[in-house]
Design a protein around this motif. Structure first.
Motif, mmCIF file in Angstrom:
data_model
loop_
_atom_site.group_PDB
_atom_site.id
_atom_site.type_symbol
_atom_site.label_atom_id
_atom_site.label_comp_id
_atom_site.label_asym_id
_atom_site.label_seq_id
_atom_site.Cartn_x
_atom_site.Cartn_y
_atom_site.Cartn_z
ATOM 1 N N MET A 1 0.839 -1.182 0.000
ATOM 2 C CA MET A 1 0.000 0.000 0.000
ATOM 3 C C MET A 1 0.883 1.243 0.000
ATOM 4 O O MET A 1 1.886 1.299 0.694
ATOM 5 C CB MET A 1 -0.903 -0.020 1.226
ATOM 6 N N ALA A 2 0.514 2.228 -0.787
ATOM 7 C CA ALA A 2 1.305 3.447 -0.918
ATOM 8 C C ALA A 2 1.120 4.337 0.306
ATOM 9 O O ALA A 2 0.043 4.394 0.893
ATOM 10 C CB ALA A 2 0.881 4.202 -2.167
ATOM 11 N N THR A 3 2.190 5.015 0.654
ATOM 12 C CA THR A 3 2.115 5.947 1.776
ATOM 13 C C THR A 3 1.527 7.276 1.294
ATOM 14 O O THR A 3 1.426 7.530 0.090
ATOM 15 C CB THR A 3 3.521 6.208 2.355
ATOM 16 N N ILE A 4 1.168 8.102 2.238
ATOM 17 C CA ILE A 4 0.623 9.424 1.916
ATOM 18 C C ILE A 4 1.664 10.230 1.134
ATOM 19 O O ILE A 4 1.329 10.894 0.145
ATOM 20 C CB ILE A 4 0.226 10.180 3.210
ATOM 21 N N ALA A 5 2.911 10.158 1.527
ATOM 22 C CA ALA A 5 3.977 10.898 0.839
ATOM 23 C C ALA A 5 4.111 10.439 -0.614
ATOM 24 O O ALA A 5 4.300 11.251 -1.524
ATOM 25 C CB ALA A 5 5.297 10.731 1.575
ATOM 26 N N GLU A 6 3.992 9.125 -0.824
ATOM 27 C CA GLU A 6 4.083 8.594 -2.191
ATOM 28 C C GLU A 6 2.894 9.049 -3.037
ATOM 29 O O GLU A 6 3.042 9.387 -4.212
ATOM 30 C CB GLU A 6 4.162 7.069 -2.165
ATOM 31 N N LEU A 7 1.716 9.070 -2.435
ATOM 32 C CA LEU A 7 0.526 9.535 -3.156
ATOM 33 C C LEU A 7 0.640 11.016 -3.524
ATOM 34 O O LEU A 7 0.290 11.419 -4.631
ATOM 35 C CB LEU A 7 -0.732 9.286 -2.322
ATOM 36 N N LYS A 8 1.138 11.807 -2.572
ATOM 37 C CA LYS A 8 1.336 13.233 -2.839
ATOM 38 C C LYS A 8 2.330 13.426 -3.979
ATOM 39 O O LYS A 8 2.112 14.238 -4.880
ATOM 40 C CB LYS A 8 1.850 13.961 -1.590
ATOM 41 N N ALA A 9 3.421 12.683 -3.938
ATOM 42 C CA ALA A 9 4.451 12.801 -4.979
ATOM 43 C C ALA A 9 3.900 12.394 -6.340
ATOM 44 O O ALA A 9 4.156 13.055 -7.354
ATOM 45 C CB ALA A 9 5.671 11.959 -4.621
ATOM 46 N N ALA A 10 3.115 11.314 -6.367
ATOM 47 C CA ALA A 10 2.527 10.843 -7.630
ATOM 48 C C ALA A 10 1.520 11.854 -8.167
ATOM 49 O O ALA A 10 1.486 12.125 -9.372
ATOM 50 C CB ALA A 10 1.857 9.486 -7.425
ATOM 51 N N LEU A 11 0.727 12.436 -7.282
ATOM 52 C CA LEU A 11 -0.254 13.444 -7.699
ATOM 53 C C LEU A 11 0.446 14.684 -8.250
ATOM 54 O O LEU A 11 0.074 15.197 -9.308
ATOM 55 C CB LEU A 11 -1.160 13.811 -6.518
ATOM 56 N N LYS A 12 1.477 15.125 -7.549
ATOM 57 C CA LYS A 12 2.231 16.300 -8.000
ATOM 58 C C LYS A 12 2.860 16.034 -9.366
ATOM 59 O O LYS A 12 2.800 16.873 -10.270
ATOM 60 C CB LYS A 12 3.306 16.670 -6.982
ATOM 61 N N GLU A 13 3.447 14.875 -9.529
ATOM 62 C CA GLU A 13 4.083 14.508 -10.800
ATOM 63 C C GLU A 13 3.059 14.473 -11.935
ATOM 64 O O GLU A 13 3.312 14.965 -13.035
ATOM 65 C CB GLU A 13 4.764 13.147 -10.655
ATOM 66 N N THR A 14 1.899 13.926 -11.657
ATOM 67 C CA THR A 14 0.838 13.839 -12.674
ATOM 68 C C THR A 14 0.340 15.226 -13.062
ATOM 69 O O THR A 14 0.186 15.540 -14.248
ATOM 70 C CB THR A 14 -0.341 12.986 -12.163
ATOM 71 N N LEU A 15 0.113 16.069 -12.075
ATOM 72 C CA LEU A 15 -0.357 17.430 -12.355
ATOM 73 C C LEU A 15 0.688 18.233 -13.121
ATOM 74 O O LEU A 15 0.352 19.006 -14.020
ATOM 75 C CB LEU A 15 -0.745 18.143 -11.056
ATOM 76 N N GLU A 16 1.953 18.059 -12.775
ATOM 77 C CA GLU A 16 3.029 18.739 -13.511
ATOM 78 C C GLU A 16 3.098 18.245 -14.951
ATOM 79 O O GLU A 16 3.252 19.040 -15.879
ATOM 80 C CB GLU A 16 4.374 18.529 -12.816
ATOM 81 N N ALA A 17 2.999 16.938 -15.142
ATOM 82 C CA ALA A 17 3.080 16.352 -16.486
ATOM 83 C C ALA A 17 1.947 16.852 -17.370
ATOM 84 O O ALA A 17 2.129 17.041 -18.576
ATOM 85 C CB ALA A 17 3.056 14.822 -16.406
ATOM 86 N N ARG A 18 0.788 17.079 -16.804
ATOM 87 C CA ARG A 18 -0.360 17.573 -17.563
ATOM 88 C C ARG A 18 -0.332 19.096 -17.737
ATOM 89 O O ARG A 18 -1.183 19.644 -18.424
ATOM 90 C CB ARG A 18 -1.656 17.182 -16.872
ATOM 91 N N GLY A 19 0.599 19.766 -17.073
ATOM 92 C CA GLY A 19 0.666 21.221 -17.148
ATOM 93 C C GLY A 19 -0.366 21.919 -16.292
ATOM 94 O O GLY A 19 -0.564 23.124 -16.401
ATOM 95 N N VAL A 20 -1.000 21.176 -15.415
ATOM 96 C CA VAL A 20 -2.072 21.731 -14.600
ATOM 97 C C VAL A 20 -1.531 22.419 -13.347
ATOM 98 O O VAL A 20 -2.089 23.420 -12.900
ATOM 99 C CB VAL A 20 -3.069 20.613 -14.196
ATOM 100 N N LEU A 21 -0.451 21.915 -12.796
ATOM 101 C CA LEU A 21 0.066 22.446 -11.538
ATOM 102 C C LEU A 21 0.430 23.923 -11.670
ATOM 103 O O LEU A 21 0.076 24.740 -10.822
ATOM 104 C CB LEU A 21 1.262 21.630 -11.050
ATOM 105 N N GLY A 22 1.112 24.285 -12.743
ATOM 106 C CA GLY A 22 1.471 25.691 -12.965
ATOM 107 C C GLY A 22 0.252 26.575 -13.100
ATOM 108 O O GLY A 22 0.206 27.688 -12.563
#
Length: 137
Positions: A1-22
């Motif tokens: 099971m993924a930790t909260i930190a891993e989920l946050k990192a994966a979410l951040k990476e996904t949002l950055e890859a989609r250009g949404v985070l900026g």
């Protein structure tokens, strides 16, 4: 099971890859600025020069999809919400456009003109102020 930190990192990476985070960060900054901006405080009137400069910048920002940055510029500068007419801008700047130049912001055309017309080395454009701006921004 993924930790909260891993989920946050994966979410951040996904949002950055989609250009949404900026976009989200820019939107948050714009909303914070709007919330802090005192609408009751009157701004000095825009000088004619500042109005034209702000419009050149707004056109550039919107062309490049920097919409939140453009919205902050409009809110902070007191620029009219409705963009100035392109024909008005070309008349004010004493610019003649060909059909292909109409598809890009005027700022690109102005820059292109000065880059191409630099001529021989050492040729410099002498700039002089027509008048001091009436506002200091």
């Amino acid at each position: 099971m993924a930790t909260i930190a891993e989920l946050k990192a994966a979410l951040k990476e996904t949002l950055e890859a989609r250009g949404v985070l900026g976009q989200l960060k820019a939107r948050i900054r714009a909303e914070v600025f709007n919330a802090l901006d005192d609408k009751s405080e009157t701004r000095p009137a825009l000088s004619h020069e500042n109005l034209l400069i702000n419009e050149l910048i707004r056109e550039y920002l919107e062309f490049n999809n920097y919409r939140y940055t453009a919205s902050v510029l409009v809110a902070e500068s007191g620029q009219p919400e409705v963009p100035l007419d392109r024909q008005f801008m070309t008349n004010e700047l004493n610019v003649v456009e060909d059909p292909s130049s109409r598809s890009v912001p005027l700022l690109y055309g102005l820059l292109s003109h000065f880059l191409k017309s630099s001529g021989e080395k050492g040729d410099k454009l002498f700039l002089k102020s027509s008048a001091a701006p009436t506002t200091s921004r």
